[in-house]
Design an enzyme around this catalytic site. Structure first.
Site, PDB file in Angstrom:
ATOM      1  N   HIS A 137       0.832  -1.212   0.000  1.00 42.08           N
ATOM      2  CA  HIS A 137       0.000   0.000   0.000  1.00 42.08           C
ATOM      3  C   HIS A 137       0.861   1.255   0.000  1.00 42.08           C
ATOM      4  CE1 HIS A 137      -3.261  -2.724   1.334  1.00 42.08           C
ATOM      5  NE2 HIS A 137      -4.055  -1.827   0.789  1.00 42.08           N
ATOM      6  N   LYS A 182      -0.816   5.011   4.642  1.00 44.53           N
ATOM      7  CA  LYS A 182      -1.702   4.070   5.338  1.00 44.53           C
ATOM      8  C   LYS A 182      -1.305   3.928   6.813  1.00 44.53           C
ATOM      9  CE  LYS A 182      -3.930  -0.414   4.845  1.00 44.53           C
ATOM     10  NZ  LYS A 182      -5.218   0.152   5.278  1.00 44.53           N
TER      11      LYS A 182
HETATM   12  N1  LIG Z   1     -12.842  -1.199   3.004  1.00 42.70           N
HETATM   13  C1  LIG Z   1     -12.279  -0.685   1.901  1.00 42.70           C
HETATM   14  O1  LIG Z   1     -12.615  -1.045   0.756  1.00 42.70           O
HETATM   15  C2  LIG Z   1     -11.243   0.376   2.052  1.00 42.70           C
HETATM   16  C3  LIG Z   1     -10.876   0.780   3.300  1.00 42.70           C
HETATM   17  N2  LIG Z   1     -10.025   1.825   3.459  1.00 42.70           N
HETATM   18  C4  LIG Z   1      -9.845   2.271   4.829  1.00 42.70           C
HETATM   19  O2  LIG Z   1     -10.577   3.486   4.982  1.00 42.70           O
HETATM   20  C5  LIG Z   1      -9.943   4.324   5.924  1.00 42.70           C
HETATM   21  C6  LIG Z   1      -9.724   5.694   5.309  1.00 42.70           C
HETATM   22  O3  LIG Z   1      -8.818   5.626   4.262  1.00 42.70           O
HETATM   23  P1  LIG Z   1      -8.350   6.946   3.469  1.00 42.70           P
HETATM   24  O4  LIG Z   1      -9.519   7.674   2.920  1.00 42.70           O
HETATM   25  O5  LIG Z   1      -7.276   6.509   2.561  1.00 42.70           O
HETATM   26  O6  LIG Z   1      -7.720   7.811   4.669  1.00 42.70           O
HETATM   27  P2  LIG Z   1      -7.545   9.394   4.769  1.00 42.70           P
HETATM   28  O7  LIG Z   1      -6.549   9.620   5.846  1.00 42.70           O
HETATM   29  O8  LIG Z   1      -7.297   9.973   3.435  1.00 42.70           O
HETATM   30  O9  LIG Z   1      -8.984   9.903   5.269  1.00 42.70           O
HETATM   31  C7  LIG Z   1      -9.482   9.726   6.565  1.00 42.70           C
HETATM   32  C8  LIG Z   1     -10.282  10.951   6.927  1.00 42.70           C
HETATM   33  O10 LIG Z   1     -10.993  10.733   8.150  1.00 42.70           O
HETATM   34  C9  LIG Z   1     -11.061  11.978   8.795  1.00 42.70           C
HETATM   35  N3  LIG Z   1     -11.439  11.878  10.203  1.00 42.70           N
HETATM   36  C10 LIG Z   1     -10.631  11.936  11.303  1.00 42.70           C
HETATM   37  N4  LIG Z   1     -11.383  11.866  12.425  1.00 42.70           N
HETATM   38  C11 LIG Z   1     -12.678  11.754  12.018  1.00 42.70           C
HETATM   39  C12 LIG Z   1     -13.916  11.669  12.733  1.00 42.70           C
HETATM   40  N5  LIG Z   1     -13.965  11.704  14.059  1.00 42.70           N
HETATM   41  N6  LIG Z   1     -15.062  11.549  12.011  1.00 42.70           N
HETATM   42  C13 LIG Z   1     -15.022  11.524  10.669  1.00 42.70           C
HETATM   43  N7  LIG Z   1     -13.879  11.638   9.955  1.00 42.70           N
HETATM   44  C14 LIG Z   1     -12.718  11.740  10.624  1.00 42.70           C
HETATM   45  C15 LIG Z   1      -9.693  12.577   8.580  1.00 42.70           C
HETATM   46  O11 LIG Z   1      -9.714  13.979   8.789  1.00 42.70           O
HETATM   47  C16 LIG Z   1      -9.448  12.215   7.114  1.00 42.70           C
HETATM   48  O12 LIG Z   1      -9.914  13.233   6.246  1.00 42.70           O
HETATM   49  C17 LIG Z   1      -8.677   3.580   6.349  1.00 42.70           C
HETATM   50  O13 LIG Z   1      -8.946   2.853   7.536  1.00 42.70           O
HETATM   51  C18 LIG Z   1      -8.424   2.602   5.207  1.00 42.70           C
HETATM   52  O14 LIG Z   1      -7.718   1.457   5.594  1.00 42.70           O
HETATM   53  C19 LIG Z   1      -9.464   2.467   2.415  1.00 42.70           C
HETATM   54  C20 LIG Z   1      -9.755   2.077   1.135  1.00 42.70           C
HETATM   55  C21 LIG Z   1     -10.671   0.989   0.849  1.00 42.70           C
HETATM   56  O1  LIG Z   2      -5.859   2.156   3.313  1.00 41.63           O
HETATM   57  C1  LIG Z   2      -6.090   1.811   2.133  1.00 41.63           C
HETATM   58  O2  LIG Z   2      -5.766   2.519   1.164  1.00 41.63           O
HETATM   59  C2  LIG Z   2      -6.769   0.529   1.909  1.00 41.63           C
HETATM   60  N1  LIG Z   2      -7.238  -0.115   2.945  1.00 41.63           N
HETATM   61  C3  LIG Z   2      -7.974  -1.313   2.945  1.00 41.63           C
HETATM   62  C4  LIG Z   2      -7.297  -2.369   3.766  1.00 41.63           C
HETATM   63  O3  LIG Z   2      -6.734  -2.037   4.836  1.00 41.63           O
HETATM   64  O4  LIG Z   2      -7.341  -3.535   3.396  1.00 41.63           O
HETATM   65  C5  LIG Z   2      -8.415  -1.754   1.578  1.00 41.63           C
HETATM   66  C6  LIG Z   2      -7.536  -1.359   0.435  1.00 41.63           C
HETATM   67  O5  LIG Z   2      -6.537  -2.290   0.265  1.00 41.63           O
HETATM   68  C7  LIG Z   2      -7.005   0.066   0.533  1.00 41.63           C
END
Ligand SMILES: NC(=O)C1=CN([C@@H]2O[C@H](COP(=O)(O)OP(=O)(O)OC[C@H]3O[C@@H](n4cnc5c(N)ncnc54)[C@H](O)[C@@H]3O)[C@@H](O)[C@H]2O)C=CC1
Ligand SMILES: O=C(O)C1=N[C@H](C(=O)O)C[C@H](O)C1
Length: 233
Positions: free
Chosen positions: A139, A143
């Protein structure tokens, strides 16, 4: 006549990389985004009450906010990772509130189908014997959690099928959207199965699909992978 998506109201919790991608997908599909917030606990209850929340925040934020999400919203789709050690507490809070939760460590259809394949391969190689499983996930450098949520889910599937815990390695480099490789090493050969996300679009599309699926669903806790694979078979 109104269709199901025209009545759907979404709140985006976590307006970061994923939140912005979800916003784009909602706009493409003509689904209303009634709020986007980086402080979901402070959101007006009246806005939340008849909305579905799509949460891509941070592991720490989701841990702090899950009970509030369960109390506030009609339904919640959570893509945030890094909270699976408290899964039972989270599920209990949603059950108690009577709020639907759809969760996935990876909302892409590709990983959803790959997971079904990993379960099958693990079961068959477990019965055959002689294979050692491993997982490598790669990643972007931003992350926060390692191993990835997807790697943990895939490891659970391998463990369930083979009775063996796979070795898991995490790589953080550049801006990789997400690559997951599951390998099964034998004395004479190796099977590898790999998923590579080209962007975050597939994750966002899956999460929006999950939000549409909450409509007409009996209140409960649902894993996206199980819902989709059931529909594809
Ligand atoms: N399940 C899936 O398909 C995927 C999961 N993820 C997960 O999603 C999460 C976010 O990933 P990204 O967008 O890349 O991270 P990012 O860091 O770009 O965005 C996270 C956002 O959450 C905000 N935040 C902080 N405290 C908060 C609160 N109390 N309430 C609401 N928002 C708050 C932050 O200010 C930031 O803008 C990670 O845990 C990642 O692993 C990411 C991509 C795909
Ligand atoms: O943080 C990410 O970017 C992603 N998080 C998810 C994970 O922790 O598996 C899904 C995806 O791979 C992207």
């Amino acid at each position: 006549m109104e269709n199901a998506t025209s009545t759907l109201k979404i709140v985006i919790s976590g307006y970061g990389k994923m939140g912005k991608m979800v916003e784009q997908v909602l706009a493409q599909q003509g689904i209303a985004c009634v709020a986007k917030t980086c402080d979901v606990a402070a959101l007006d209850d009246a806005v939340a009450r008849d909305a579905v929340c799509i949460d891509f925040s941070t592991p720490a934020a989701f841990r702090a906010n899950y009970a509030e999400l369960a109390r506030k919203f009609k339904a919640v789709v959570v893509g945030t990772t890094g909270w699976y050690d408290i899964k039972q507490d989270v599920f209990a809070a949603f059950k108690q509130a009577g709020t639907t939760l759809i969760w996935a460590s990876n909302f892409s259809i590709g990983v959803t189908v790959m997971s079904a394949a990993v379960s099958l391969i693990s079961r068959l190689l477990g019965a055959a014997g002689g294979y050692s499983p491993y997982i490598v996930e790669k990643h972007h450098i931003h992350k926060l959690d390692a191993p990835s949520g997807t790697a943990k889910t895939l490891a659970g599937l391998v463990q369930a099928g083979m009775g063996v815990e796979p070795a898991v390695a995490s790589v953080r480099v550049g801006e990789i959207a997400g690559i997951h490789t599951v390998g099964f090493e034998g004395a004479c050969d190796r099977i590898t199965i790999e998923h590579e996300a080209f962007s975050r679009q597939g994750f966002a599309q899956g999460a929006v699909l999950a939000a549409t699926m909450t409509q007409g669903l009996a209140a409960g806790i649902y894993e996206f992978q199980e819902m989709i694979v059931k529909n594809l078979q």
